[in-house]
Write an enzyme that holds these catalytic residues in place. Sequence first.
Site, short mmCIF file in Angstrom:
data_model
loop_
_atom_site.label_atom_id
_atom_site.label_comp_id
_atom_site.label_asym_id
_atom_site.label_seq_id
_atom_site.Cartn_x
_atom_site.Cartn_y
_atom_site.Cartn_z
N ARG A 164 0.82 -1.21 0.00
CA ARG A 164 0.00 0.00 0.00
C ARG A 164 0.85 1.27 0.00
O ARG A 164 0.54 2.26 0.66
CB ARG A 164 -0.96 0.00 1.21
CG ARG A 164 -1.89 -1.20 1.28
CD ARG A 164 -2.84 -1.26 0.08
NE ARG A 164 -3.73 -2.41 0.19
CZ ARG A 164 -3.48 -3.61 -0.34
NH1 ARG A 164 -2.36 -3.81 -1.04
NH2 ARG A 164 -4.32 -4.60 -0.19
N SER B 13 -10.83 1.33 3.25
CA SER B 13 -10.15 0.81 4.43
C SER B 13 -9.49 1.95 5.21
O SER B 13 -8.84 2.81 4.64
CB SER B 13 -9.09 -0.21 4.03
OG SER B 13 -9.68 -1.33 3.42
N GLU C 114 -4.33 3.85 6.27
CA GLU C 114 -4.24 3.68 4.83
C GLU C 114 -4.83 4.87 4.10
O GLU C 114 -4.36 5.25 3.03
CB GLU C 114 -4.96 2.39 4.41
CG GLU C 114 -4.90 2.08 2.94
CD GLU C 114 -5.43 0.69 2.62
OE1 GLU C 114 -6.18 0.57 1.63
OE2 GLU C 114 -5.10 -0.27 3.34
#
Length: 296
Positions: free
Chosen positions: A164, A213, A284
């Site tokens: 990520r 998320s 995130e």
Amino acid sequence: MSTAPPFREHVLLSRLTTIGTGGPARAYAEPGTLAELEETLVAARQRGLEVATVGLGSNALAADAGIDRLVLRLTGDLASARAQGTLVVAGGGATNAVCLHRARDAGLGGFEFACAIPGTAGGGVWMNAGAYGRDWSAILVRALVATADGTGWLTASELGFSYRHSNLEHGHVVATVEYQLVERDPHDIRAEVKDLVARRKATQPTTKRTFGSVFKNPAGEIGAGRMLELCGLKGYRQGGALISPMHANFIENAGGATTADCLVLMAEARRRAHEAYGVELEHEVVFLGDLALPST
């Protein structure tokens, strides 16, 4: 003659983000070609404006007071996609849904996992987005990245992909993406996508306003969502923001939520996860503006 699109002032970020929170951006523009984008970035520098790109507005949390930046949303040619041999070539603003349709129509597989990611090609590069065990690093050939200093192609290794993460920063705008895919029967692609979409709908609040998320999954066997569920956070509420009763790693706008509400929930989630598991969860979602979480 200038090719830069006009800058609009004080566009509310609550209208541009999927969570529906955030104050005004100092300026806003929608370049539709590479020439427009390049000139827009130069014009922003001349005006002393830093740049942020919002894409579909997912994976973004903007300050309630607004942000002192030029916010970009790519349109036109920069939001289109086409198949070219076994490549799909997409503008940075092309949605993952559009890219998936182009791939399926051309009989190209490998992009199916992206049906679970409500974002754009550029956003996928920017954060090395992923789902169901695959991410952008598995399919990206190269990305054309524009800055006020110039435009150039970067490979996956040059982008510094990790979980990520990429090395791109605000002011680096992904103009074009090339995906390397493989030949596959469109019926098989359609069947896999149908299965993945069903799985997502069964486990995530897809009909609610969220930014996706909240936290990255920490190292270990327990993901962030399960960890926060075990901490008793499902349904925990602050003002108009709610930790999803369906999946604890999502925050829903339950009506009138503010970014401040979301930050309170995130801070409490990090506190409980650290207290119970000794883990400091890393967010995130991308912060836009003067936002921060307290250390645990």
